[in-house]
Design a protein around this motif. Structure first.
Motif, PDB file in Angstrom:
ATOM      1  N   GLY A 164     -63.325  85.171   1.907  1.00  0.00           N
ATOM      2  CA  GLY A 164     -64.718  84.911   1.450  1.00  0.00           C
ATOM      3  C   GLY A 164     -65.457  85.740   2.066  1.00  0.00           C
ATOM      4  O   GLY A 164     -66.916  86.262   1.469  1.00  0.00           O
ATOM      5  N   HIS A 165     -65.471  86.275   3.173  1.00  0.00           N
ATOM      6  CA  HIS A 165     -65.735  86.938   4.343  1.00  0.00           C
ATOM      7  C   HIS A 165     -65.893  88.147   4.449  1.00  0.00           C
ATOM      8  O   HIS A 165     -65.821  88.695   5.393  1.00  0.00           O
ATOM      9  CB  HIS A 165     -66.557  85.679   5.785  1.00  0.00           C
ATOM     10  N   ILE A 166     -64.760  89.045   3.813  1.00  0.00           N
ATOM     11  CA  ILE A 166     -64.487  89.945   4.310  1.00  0.00           C
ATOM     12  C   ILE A 166     -64.848  91.369   5.014  1.00  0.00           C
ATOM     13  O   ILE A 166     -64.700  92.245   5.304  1.00  0.00           O
ATOM     14  CB  ILE A 166     -62.857  90.311   3.040  1.00  0.00           C
ATOM     15  N   ASP A 167     -66.450  90.824   4.429  1.00  0.00           N
ATOM     16  CA  ASP A 167     -67.050  91.731   4.579  1.00  0.00           C
ATOM     17  C   ASP A 167     -67.343  92.401   6.918  1.00  0.00           C
ATOM     18  O   ASP A 167     -67.919  93.764   6.866  1.00  0.00           O
ATOM     19  CB  ASP A 167     -68.915  91.724   3.938  1.00  0.00           C
ATOM     20  N   VAL A 168     -67.006  91.090   6.870  1.00  0.00           N
ATOM     21  CA  VAL A 168     -67.446  91.037   8.135  1.00  0.00           C
ATOM     22  C   VAL A 168     -66.675  92.424   8.548  1.00  0.00           C
ATOM     23  O   VAL A 168     -66.845  92.735   9.470  1.00  0.00           O
ATOM     24  CB  VAL A 168     -67.039  89.899   8.982  1.00  0.00           C
ATOM     25  N   LEU A 169     -65.410  92.417   7.921  1.00  0.00           N
ATOM     26  CA  LEU A 169     -64.641  93.110   8.570  1.00  0.00           C
ATOM     27  C   LEU A 169     -65.037  95.057   8.733  1.00  0.00           C
ATOM     28  O   LEU A 169     -64.908  95.648   9.778  1.00  0.00           O
ATOM     29  CB  LEU A 169     -63.040  93.291   7.671  1.00  0.00           C
ATOM     30  N   GLY A 170     -65.431  94.965   7.895  1.00  0.00           N
ATOM     31  CA  GLY A 170     -66.344  96.295   7.267  1.00  0.00           C
ATOM     32  C   GLY A 170     -67.133  97.056   8.302  1.00  0.00           C
ATOM     33  O   GLY A 170     -67.795  97.580   8.759  1.00  0.00           O
ATOM     34  N   PHE A 185     -52.230  87.944   3.531  1.00  0.00           N
ATOM     35  CA  PHE A 185     -52.689  88.990   2.964  1.00  0.00           C
ATOM     36  C   PHE A 185     -53.774  88.624   0.949  1.00  0.00           C
ATOM     37  O   PHE A 185     -54.862  89.227   1.100  1.00  0.00           O
ATOM     38  CB  PHE A 185     -51.310  90.249   2.729  1.00  0.00           C
ATOM     39  N   ARG A 186     -52.748  87.440   0.744  1.00  0.00           N
ATOM     40  CA  ARG A 186     -53.266  87.389  -0.228  1.00  0.00           C
ATOM     41  C   ARG A 186     -55.351  86.623  -0.212  1.00  0.00           C
ATOM     42  O   ARG A 186     -56.114  87.706  -1.240  1.00  0.00           O
ATOM     43  CB  ARG A 186     -52.486  85.967  -0.804  1.00  0.00           C
ATOM     44  N   ARG A 187     -55.415  86.453   0.847  1.00  0.00           N
ATOM     45  CA  ARG A 187     -57.134  85.394   1.116  1.00  0.00           C
ATOM     46  C   ARG A 187     -57.623  86.542   1.142  1.00  0.00           C
ATOM     47  O   ARG A 187     -58.666  86.493   1.684  1.00  0.00           O
ATOM     48  CB  ARG A 187     -56.812  84.139   2.145  1.00  0.00           C
ATOM     49  N   LEU A 188     -57.567  87.911   1.951  1.00  0.00           N
ATOM     50  CA  LEU A 188     -58.030  88.844   2.018  1.00  0.00           C
ATOM     51  C   LEU A 188     -58.382  89.334   0.734  1.00  0.00           C
ATOM     52  O   LEU A 188     -59.051  91.004   0.942  1.00  0.00           O
ATOM     53  CB  LEU A 188     -57.594  89.861   3.002  1.00  0.00           C
ATOM     54  N   GLY A 189     -57.870  89.278   0.353  1.00  0.00           N
ATOM     55  CA  GLY A 189     -57.401  90.359  -1.330  1.00  0.00           C
ATOM     56  C   GLY A 189     -56.861  91.027  -1.763  1.00  0.00           C
ATOM     57  O   GLY A 189     -56.377  91.796  -2.829  1.00  0.00           O
ATOM     58  N   LEU A 204     -56.440  97.875   1.266  1.00  0.00           N
ATOM     59  CA  LEU A 204     -56.897  96.950   1.882  1.00  0.00           C
ATOM     60  C   LEU A 204     -57.909  97.329   3.403  1.00  0.00           C
ATOM     61  O   LEU A 204     -58.588  97.243   4.113  1.00  0.00           O
ATOM     62  CB  LEU A 204     -56.513  95.921   2.807  1.00  0.00           C
ATOM     63  N   ALA A 205     -56.481  99.214   4.240  1.00  0.00           N
ATOM     64  CA  ALA A 205     -56.883  99.558   5.866  1.00  0.00           C
ATOM     65  C   ALA A 205     -58.115 100.304   5.503  1.00  0.00           C
ATOM     66  O   ALA A 205     -59.036  99.973   5.920  1.00  0.00           O
ATOM     67  CB  ALA A 205     -55.793 100.146   6.007  1.00  0.00           C
ATOM     68  N   GLU A 206     -58.387 100.707   3.898  1.00  0.00           N
ATOM     69  CA  GLU A 206     -59.317 102.063   3.518  1.00  0.00           C
ATOM     70  C   GLU A 206     -60.381 100.985   3.233  1.00  0.00           C
ATOM     71  O   GLU A 206     -61.446 101.407   3.210  1.00  0.00           O
ATOM     72  CB  GLU A 206     -58.694 102.743   2.134  1.00  0.00           C
ATOM     73  N   LYS A 207     -61.050  99.874   2.542  1.00  0.00           N
ATOM     74  CA  LYS A 207     -61.152  99.591   2.608  1.00  0.00           C
ATOM     75  C   LYS A 207     -62.748  98.927   3.952  1.00  0.00           C
ATOM     76  O   LYS A 207     -63.621  98.602   3.456  1.00  0.00           O
ATOM     77  CB  LYS A 207     -61.221  97.910   1.650  1.00  0.00           C
ATOM     78  N   THR A 208     -61.831  98.051   4.193  1.00  0.00           N
ATOM     79  CA  THR A 208     -62.721  97.396   5.894  1.00  0.00           C
ATOM     80  C   THR A 208     -62.102  98.489   7.078  1.00  0.00           C
ATOM     81  O   THR A 208     -63.162  97.993   7.908  1.00  0.00           O
ATOM     82  CB  THR A 208     -61.441  96.045   6.131  1.00  0.00           C
ATOM     83  N   GLY A 209     -61.490  99.611   7.184  1.00  0.00           N
ATOM     84  CA  GLY A 209     -61.819  99.986   7.916  1.00  0.00           C
ATOM     85  C   GLY A 209     -60.894  99.790   9.403  1.00  0.00           C
ATOM     86  O   GLY A 209     -60.133 100.535  10.228  1.00  0.00           O
TER      87      GLY A 209
END
Length: 301
Positions: A164-170, A185-189, A204-209
């Motif tokens: 729910g806070h995956i934006d932190v990674l970006g 992995f599911r919890r990260l979408g 996921l790699a592209e979305k988060t960098g």
């Protein structure tokens, strides 16, 4: 990257499956740095581990001992004060230090000043194994990602608290390596199903960098520097603590200056290869993560 590493990488480009380079012993050997005769412990990486909580004292010990066996020079292991005596008794060579924690024995945001001081002097960081989930743990993981200038591995509960806070990674300013199993992995979408596995890791790699290492029967690693498929490993490794060993190996490789995506691919190969060695000598039923740590030097000569 030296000539030996470049040549190994060039040869590996000939072996691909679904867009992934297949890793091998030759690939790993090409990445491992040569140790100069006049070296000292500071030359092989100062690494920081933030792990553990009440009921989860094995995770920091396994990760630290794996990093030690994988060649890290100096290992600093920060654990909640509530479990410090237990973890310190498990570790001789890695240095253990206590950090402020909440009443449940999980890291507190009050630990941040000490963590930031340690982090500033280190070459790589691992955060997550056995930390548990709480607002304090989330704050610590977020602060590390916001402030680190060195590669950070986010593993286990470090991933879980980011649900729910995956934006932190970006928003991270540092190289990030995520090491989820299917549930994390599911919890990260992500979708870890066989039909979507590689495509979902890349998304996921592209979305988060971040570099994403999805653990499993055929571990997949995708990052800015390429995509890799691991072919080592066996069912005997499917036991608690095995992922902590992988995280510790990866931390040591990062601390020795190997680039994140290649370090993740090499760590996956080493982890699986030593697992195969243990399965061959003692069987898949009886082997343990501690056995894997003890046999790791066989592949790092």
């Amino acid at each position: 990257m030296n000539d030996k590493q470049r040549n190994a990488m060039a040869r590996m480009q000939q072996m691909r499956e679904d867009g992934c380079v297949l890793t091998s012993e030759e690939f790993v050997d090409g990445l491992l740095p040569v140790r100069p005769r006049d070296a000292h412990k500071g030359d092989f990486g100062r690494v920081l581990i933030l792990a553990g909580s009440v009921g989860c004292t094995g995770a920091p010990a396994l990760a630290a001992n794996a990093a030690l066996r994988a060649g890290a020079g100096l290992i600093f292991t920060g654990v909640p004060k509530a479990v410090y005596p237990i973890v310190a008794a498990k570790l001789d060579e890695p240095m253990v230090f206590p950090l402020p924690c909440d009443r449940a024995g999980r890291l507190s945001r009050r630990a941040l000043p000490q963590i930031m001081d340690r982090l500033a002097a280190c070459d790589a960081c691992l955060i997550g194994p056995g930390l548990g989930r709480s607002k304090g743990v989330l704050r610590v993981v977020t602060a590390v990602l916001e402030n680190a200038k060195v590669p950070v591995i986010v593993d286990a509960d470090g991933i879980n608290v980011l649900e729910g806070h995956i934006d932190v990674l970006g928003q991270a300013k540092c190289p990030v390596i995520l090491t989820p199993h299917d549930g994390e992995f599911r919890r990260l979408g992500g979708d870890p199903s066989k039909s979507e596995r590689y495509r979902s890791v890349r998304a996921l790699a592209e979305k988060t960098g971040a570099t994403v290492l999805l653990k499993g029967h055929r571990t997949i690693v995708v990052g800015r520097d390429g995509a890799y498929l691991n072919t080592t490993g066996n069912p005997g490794m499917a036991t608690g603590g095995s992922g902590d060993v992988l995280a510790g190996i990866l931390l040591a490789l990062l601390g020795q200056g190997i680039a994140p995506t290649q370090a993740a691919a090499a760590a996956a190969w080493l982890h699986g290869a030593v697992g195969d060695l243990c399965a061959g000598s003692m069987g898949e039923y009886g082997m343990t993560p501690t056995d894997m740590i003890a046999n790791l030097p066989e592949f790092l000569k």
